[in-house]
Design a protein around this motif. Structure first.
Motif, PDB file in Angstrom:
ATOM      1  N   THR A 151       0.830  -1.201   0.000  1.00 28.23           N
ATOM      2  CA  THR A 151       0.000   0.000   0.000  1.00 28.23           C
ATOM      3  C   THR A 151       0.868   1.255   0.000  1.00 28.23           C
ATOM      4  O   THR A 151       0.639   2.203  -0.773  1.00 28.23           O
TER       5      THR A 151
ATOM      6  N   CYS B 266       2.493   2.338  -3.250  1.00 22.18           N
ATOM      7  CA  CYS B 266       1.636   3.011  -4.219  1.00 22.18           C
ATOM      8  C   CYS B 266       1.528   4.514  -3.981  1.00 22.18           C
ATOM      9  O   CYS B 266       0.945   5.230  -4.800  1.00 22.18           O
TER      10      CYS B 266
ATOM     11  N   LEU C  18      -0.365   9.402   1.798  1.00 21.23           N
ATOM     12  CA  LEU C  18      -1.319   8.437   2.334  1.00 21.23           C
ATOM     13  C   LEU C  18      -2.402   9.144   3.150  1.00 21.23           C
ATOM     14  O   LEU C  18      -3.563   8.724   3.168  1.00 21.23           O
TER      15      LEU C  18
ATOM     16  N   TRP D 125      -5.565  10.044   1.276  1.00 21.71           N
ATOM     17  CA  TRP D 125      -6.410   8.985   0.722  1.00 21.71           C
ATOM     18  C   TRP D 125      -7.764   8.939   1.425  1.00 21.71           C
ATOM     19  O   TRP D 125      -7.897   9.295   2.600  1.00 21.71           O
TER      20      TRP D 125
ATOM     21  N   PHE E 188      -8.165   3.153  -0.419  1.00 20.19           N
ATOM     22  CA  PHE E 188      -7.710   1.959   0.298  1.00 20.19           C
ATOM     23  C   PHE E 188      -8.394   0.696  -0.216  1.00 20.19           C
ATOM     24  O   PHE E 188      -7.809  -0.391  -0.212  1.00 20.19           O
TER      25      PHE E 188
ATOM     26  N   PHE F 175      -7.141  -2.360  -2.404  1.00 18.90           N
ATOM     27  CA  PHE F 175      -6.279  -3.428  -1.893  1.00 18.90           C
ATOM     28  C   PHE F 175      -7.115  -4.461  -1.152  1.00 18.90           C
ATOM     29  O   PHE F 175      -7.898  -4.125  -0.251  1.00 18.90           O
TER      30      PHE F 175
ATOM     31  N   LEU G 171      -8.370  -4.472   2.783  1.00 18.63           N
ATOM     32  CA  LEU G 171      -8.541  -3.136   3.372  1.00 18.63           C
ATOM     33  C   LEU G 171      -9.974  -2.672   3.152  1.00 18.63           C
ATOM     34  O   LEU G 171     -10.276  -1.915   2.217  1.00 18.63           O
TER      35      LEU G 171
ATOM     36  N   SER H  67      -9.638   0.861   6.751  1.00 22.02           N
ATOM     37  CA  SER H  67      -9.289   2.113   6.081  1.00 22.02           C
ATOM     38  C   SER H  67      -9.519   3.301   7.002  1.00 22.02           C
ATOM     39  O   SER H  67      -8.677   4.195   7.108  1.00 22.02           O
TER      40      SER H  67
END
Length: 228
Positions: free
Chosen positions: A53, A56, A64, A67, A72, A75, A78, A83
């Motif tokens: 994760t 990415c 992150l 996000w 999330f 994946f 998640l 998340s």
């Protein structure tokens, strides 16, 4: 009984146990995030999932932190609950960074010490013995109660005082106790104890700057009276 090592714990438990053994600072970002989500998916551990994760978003926690749940959800493993746990943790980190650190009080005189401890000690009917821990710039690190006594006396453990100073990396200390009788003048025991603690502190390269005896409205300072 065979000693259990970190390599023998389940993969999902290793970040938790590593944190217990070595502290949070020893963990990678992926390991810390793995603790938040608790488990990975059928193909990979929580750590491996969070490593992928993070990759990415260029291993950038700031990215992150932008996000949303839909990001999330790309994946496997998640879901919304995990998340949101990650999003909440990152938001807390952002808020912590934004908060201002309270300025530590600076001790300039015996009166500064008295002003800190008078509200704590003025109404007590028994003696309490405290130590004020200071850094090299005379800023307050912490104040610690060492003991509580009977109706007219208390005992102070020199080892406890020095231990607190060493644990919190204090380079200066002040001693404080109250006299419920209202008489601020030190007893012979107070003088002996002060000398004993001063000698012990010197062996640790810790400076005893004062011993203040507090009553309601008055105080006695060993430093002001030239008794140190």
């Amino acid at each position: 009984m065979e000693k259990l090592t970190i390599n023998r714990w389940a993969a999902e438990d290793r970040p938790r146990e590593k944190m217990m053994l070595k502290g949070a600072e020893a963990l990678s970002d992926a390991e810390l995030l793995a603790i938040l989500i608790g488990s990975g998916n059928t193909e990979e551990s929580a750590v491996a999932l969070m490593q992928r994760t993070l990759a990415c978003c260029n291993n950038d926690l700031n990215q992150l932190g932008k996000w949303e749940v839909r990001d999330f959800s790309r994946f496997k493993g998640l879901g919304p609950a995990k998340s949101i746990a990650i999003m909440a943790a990152l938001e807390l980190g952002k808020r912590r960074k934004q908060q201002k650190h309270p300025e530590r009080a600076v001790i300039h005189s015996s009166n500064d010490i008295y002003e800190i401890f008078h509200p704590l000690l003025c109404d007590l009917t028994i003696e309490e013995f405290w130590v004020l821990l200071l850094n090299q710039a005379s800023r307050v690190i912490d104040k610690v109660r060492i003991s509580r006594g009977g109706i007219d006396q208390t005992s102070a453990d020199v080892r406890s005082i020095l231990r607190e100073a060493l644990l919190q990396r204090a380079t200066q200390i002040a001693l404080i106790h109250n006299h419920p009788s209202g008489n601020p003048h030190p007893s012979m025991n107070d003088r002996r104890l002060t000398q004993f603690i001063q000698k012990g502190a010197q062996t640790m390269n810790i400076r005893l700057i004062d011993h203040v005896i507090v009553t309601d409205g008055r105080y006695y300072s060993f430093n002001d009276e030239g008794a140190l």
